[in-house]
Every structure is written in C-alpha cells, then in structure tokens.
Design a protein around this motif. Sequence first.
Motif, PDB file in Angstrom:
ATOM      1  N   ARG A  45      28.421 -36.912  50.430  1.00  0.00           N
ATOM      2  CA  ARG A  45      28.889 -37.988  49.556  1.00  0.00           C
ATOM      3  C   ARG A  45      28.174 -39.311  49.830  1.00  0.00           C
ATOM      4  O   ARG A  45      27.696 -39.963  48.900  1.00  0.00           O
ATOM      5  N   CYS A  49      25.404 -41.274  47.331  1.00  0.00           N
ATOM      6  CA  CYS A  49      25.608 -42.638  46.837  1.00  0.00           C
ATOM      7  C   CYS A  49      24.454 -43.544  47.227  1.00  0.00           C
ATOM      8  O   CYS A  49      24.010 -44.383  46.431  1.00  0.00           O
ATOM      9  N   TRP A  53      22.169 -45.018  44.308  1.00  0.00           N
ATOM     10  CA  TRP A  53      22.468 -46.410  44.008  1.00  0.00           C
ATOM     11  C   TRP A  53      22.002 -47.410  45.065  1.00  0.00           C
ATOM     12  O   TRP A  53      22.204 -48.625  44.902  1.00  0.00           O
ATOM     13  N   HIS A  57      22.646 -51.112  43.870  1.00  0.00           N
ATOM     14  CA  HIS A  57      24.067 -51.060  44.196  1.00  0.00           C
ATOM     15  C   HIS A  57      24.876 -52.197  43.580  1.00  0.00           C
ATOM     16  O   HIS A  57      26.110 -52.146  43.602  1.00  0.00           O
ATOM     17  N   ASP A  66      29.319 -43.621  37.837  1.00  0.00           N
ATOM     18  CA  ASP A  66      29.530 -42.925  39.112  1.00  0.00           C
ATOM     19  C   ASP A  66      30.685 -43.609  39.847  1.00  0.00           C
ATOM     20  O   ASP A  66      30.501 -44.262  40.871  1.00  0.00           O
ATOM     21  N   CYS A  69      31.193 -43.344  43.765  1.00  0.00           N
ATOM     22  CA  CYS A  69      30.260 -44.154  44.547  1.00  0.00           C
ATOM     23  C   CYS A  69      30.587 -45.632  44.410  1.00  0.00           C
ATOM     24  O   CYS A  69      30.473 -46.396  45.380  1.00  0.00           O
ATOM     25  N   TRP A  70      31.010 -46.031  43.226  1.00  0.00           N
ATOM     26  CA  TRP A  70      31.366 -47.439  43.027  1.00  0.00           C
ATOM     27  C   TRP A  70      32.494 -47.850  43.953  1.00  0.00           C
ATOM     28  O   TRP A  70      32.410 -48.884  44.626  1.00  0.00           O
ATOM     29  N   MET A  80      27.351 -46.251  53.081  1.00  0.00           N
ATOM     30  CA  MET A  80      26.167 -45.678  52.455  1.00  0.00           C
ATOM     31  C   MET A  80      24.885 -46.083  53.167  1.00  0.00           C
ATOM     32  O   MET A  80      23.993 -45.265  53.351  1.00  0.00           O
ATOM     33  N   TRP A 121      33.627 -36.829  42.132  1.00  0.00           N
ATOM     34  CA  TRP A 121      32.363 -36.995  42.844  1.00  0.00           C
ATOM     35  C   TRP A 121      31.268 -36.203  42.140  1.00  0.00           C
ATOM     36  O   TRP A 121      31.507 -35.114  41.614  1.00  0.00           O
TER      37      TRP A 121
END
Length: 218
Positions: A45, A49, A53, A57, A66, A69-70, A80, A121
């Motif tokens: 995960r 991310c 991103w 980001h 997403d 991830c946000w 991350m 996810w």
Amino acid sequence: MRMPTTSGFGVRRRGILALAAAIACLFALAPAASAHGTIVSPATRAYHCWQAWGNDHLNPAMQQQDPMCWQAFQANADTMWNWMSALRDGLKGNFQGATPDGQLCSNGLARNNSLNKPGQWKTTSIGGNFSMHLYDQASHGADFLRVYVSKNGYNPATQSLGWGNLDFIMQTGKYPPAKDITFNVQTSGYRGQHVIFTIWQASHQDQTYMWCSDVNFG
C-alpha cells in the motif's frame, strides 16, 4: 595611526568553530540512517501510493482518483516517503502476539496506521500462480518470507485485517544478501479482490517487516 582591531573577527571565528564542532558532535552521536525495502510487486500500500503520487502528492485530484492514498498522505506523508522502513525490532518470531488485529498492514506502527484503513485500495491483477519481488535497498537478505492471502468472503473495502482473516500459503527458505529477491507463489481457489499479507524476517539483527498488497485474482 590606530590599527583596526581583530578581536571582533576572532570572536566570530571562535563562534563559528564552536558551532561547527557542535554540529559534528550531533552527526557523530546520531544513528546512521539505513535504507531497507518492501514488496514492490505486487505493490504494498505505501509503495503504491509513493509510486503513483510521490511526485504529485499535492494534486487535489488524488482525493477522487485514489482516495485511500489521499487519506494516507493526509494522515502522515512520511508513511509513503519512508515506504522502505516499516520495521520493528526484537519480535523474536512472535508476530501474531506482537501485532493486534487491525494493525497488520501497518506492522503495528502507529505512524503508519492509515494503511490499516478499509477502503477501495488500488489493486494489482494477478493469477493463481504469481511472482513476488522484494526490493531491499540495503541488501539485508532474508531468514525467510511468509505469505498469506485473505480468506474468501473477507472484504478489504469494509473490514480491517485480522489474523483470523488470513490463509497461510507458504514460507520461503533463507536468502543471501541481495537488492532483489523474487520467488513464486502458488494458490488456488481465489477470485476477485484479496489482500496478500507478507512478513519479511530480515537477516539483519531481529528486524521484522509486515505489509499488505491489494490484488485482484483473475
């Protein structure tokens, strides 16, 4: 003629030298930073991310495109940025006893708790037999890697992951130090979205890593 004084320069010079010495002491006392690794395929995960991103980001589109991830970036972007450092020391093989249900995807690390959150996810599509790739920046090697797959009926979009949600699939043997370790996994009877849960016991002191990779069995 009165000569210009150099006392002010001397004081400044001594101050600079003292500051430099203090900084040097701080570096000497600080533990050396060390890089580690993660499963890059199928991506964990945090690694997904960062890969998707990390260079973008701050893009507000992440919230819609997403959302998991946000929320992870909002909770703690360091999760991350440091995708390679989700480790704990000294578990002595007591993985289940030291890691409560609902904290598996974060390896029991509070700073990475966003990785435990159920939701949509992004998944990697795989078949019943697939390859896993551990990328280890520091070439620690592995005492073993242990692989689980979430049970049929478990829904990662609505349920946090507990030990009772997992089927044990395999444990590898020992690997010598290397940056890239790949191995094959054979499964049967899984379809659709699942979580692959991996434990890496690094051959470097007693360091344990645990991750979740979201997959879709075709």
